[in-house]
Design an enzyme around this catalytic site. Structure first.
Site, PDB file in Angstrom:
ATOM      1  N   GLY A  50       0.729  -1.428  -0.129  1.00 42.85           N
ATOM      2  CA  GLY A  50      -0.238  -0.392   0.016  1.00 42.85           C
ATOM      3  C   GLY A  50       0.939   1.516   0.230  1.00 42.85           C
ATOM      4  CE  LYS A  77      -2.079  -1.268   6.965  1.00 44.87           C
ATOM      5  NZ  LYS A  77      -2.747  -0.534   7.684  1.00 44.87           N
ATOM      6  CG  ASP A 172     -11.592   1.827   1.826  1.00 44.42           C
ATOM      7  OD1 ASP A 172     -12.452   2.362   1.180  1.00 44.42           O
ATOM      8  OD2 ASP A 172     -10.645   1.970   2.250  1.00 44.42           O
TER       9      ASP A 172
END
Length: 365
Positions: A50, A77, A172
């Protein structure tokens, strides 16, 4: 009405060179690379990238404060601190807080722990082995069947209901943020809570910050007016359901990289147009499902069903579809039974007629 196919849709990818987390990792010395992570986990492969983070598949190889056992595969992450602005810090903190709050929910992504060193923040989470909806839909030859699409959307709404009950809206919801926890794709979970809205007890019902992904944004966000975040989630669920059934996005797609004109055109379609629900694949979709879609994609937010109301509507649709199937099977059995009786009677009459003729002929002799 323009619409954008999700077949082979490009994944969200960072600029050339990878995310800051990956570039920073590549440029650091072996001793500094993932310092807080490498004592406890072995990184196996990159899953996604990302803007300021990279998600890796890893396996636990040492003990930490987490209760998870050794040998467990996890998703990590990795967020680079270099270049992290205040907005990114807030989003990361918000995501961790929400994951912790949802730890007791079986329908939610399991959070393990957070580690940190001078270069990175590491969020260790459950590994979603079945991939995301965009990947599954992009590689499939056909759209989802109506029952499968309804099952996925019902699971999404179940997760959303747990969020909304806590005053949290996701903001989202999109194909990329819905993942299958298992290879058999039976367990659906939401990911990426960085943009979620958390309403304090007694706080304002409305949100004012426009956020989310353009193709999934409700008219209120496009028009930059205050909106109820939960109603925005319902709209995005409608976009996902439309895509699952048709392999197309109802209003098309655009991103800032496509330029202002493309974004404006997408916004006008969201505000002024209604998606196509007839012809082609839609002729095979039950009217009740189209009614659900129309309700979720209502321009007026208060007309959209809540997550729990959508679950009830889906349950009614599924029950009616099951009754229709059973009635169809009963009708088929009646038809087959009637045909068998007719054939039996016809064969009996032919046999009797044949024997009588033979007897008559024998008597005549």
């Amino acid at each position: 009405m323009a619409a954008s196919s999700v077949r082979g849709a490009p994944r969200s990818m960072p600029p050339t060179g990878g995310s800051p987390a990956r570039r920073s990792a590549a440029g650091s010395s072996p001793g500094a690379r993932f310092r807080a992570l490498r004592r406890h986990y072995t990184v196996l492969e990159t899953l996604s990238e990302g803007g300021n983070s990279t998600v890796y598949r890893a396996i636990r190889c040492g003990s930490t404060d987490s209760a998870s056992g050794l040998g467990e595969e996890v998703a990590i992450k990795v967020v680079a601190k270099t270049g992290m602005n205040e907005g990114a810090r807030v989003a990361l903190a918000r995501e961790v807080v929400v994951l912790r709050q949802l730890a007791s929910e079986s329908t939610s992504l399991r959070y393990n722990e957070v580690l940190e060193d001078s270069l990175y923040v590491y969020v260790v989470m459950e590994l979603m082995a079945g991939g995301d909806l965009l990947g599954v839909l992009s590689h499939a030859r056909t759209a989802f069947s109506t029952p499968d699409a309804l099952r996925v959307v019902r699971d999404i709404c179940t997760s959303l209901a747990a969020l909304h009950d806590r005053g949290i809206a996701h903001r989202d919801i999109k194909l990329e943020n819905v993942m299958f926890a298992d290879h058999d794709r039976t367990v659906v979970k939401l990911i990426d809570f960085g943009l979620c809205h958390r309403r304090r007890p007694g706080g304002d019902l409305l949100a004012r910050q426009p956020c989310g992904t353009a193709a999934y944004s409700p008219p209120q966000i496009v028009m930059r007016v205050p909106y109820v975040p939960e109603e925005g989630d319902s709209w995005s669920v409608g976009v996902v359901l439309y895509a699952l059934l048709s392999r197309r996005l109802p209003f098309g797609s655009a991103s800032p990289a496509d330029g202002g004109h493309a974004m404006e055109a997408l916004g006008r379609r969201i505000v002024d147009s209604s998606p196509t629900l007839h012809g082609g694949v839609w002729d095979q979709v039950p009217f009740a499902v189209k009614d659900l879609l129309s309700a979720l994609l209502s321009k007026n937010g208060s007309d959209r069903p809540s997550a729990r109301e959508a679950i009830e509507m889906i349950d009614d649709i599924v029950a009616n579809l099951a009754e229709d199937d059973e009635a169809g099977r009963d009708a088929d059995e009646l038809i087959l039974g009637a045909q068998a009786v007719v054939q039996s009677l016809t064969g009996s009459r032919r046999g009797t007629s044949g024997r009588s003729s033979g007897t008559a002929r024998r008597c005549s002799r």
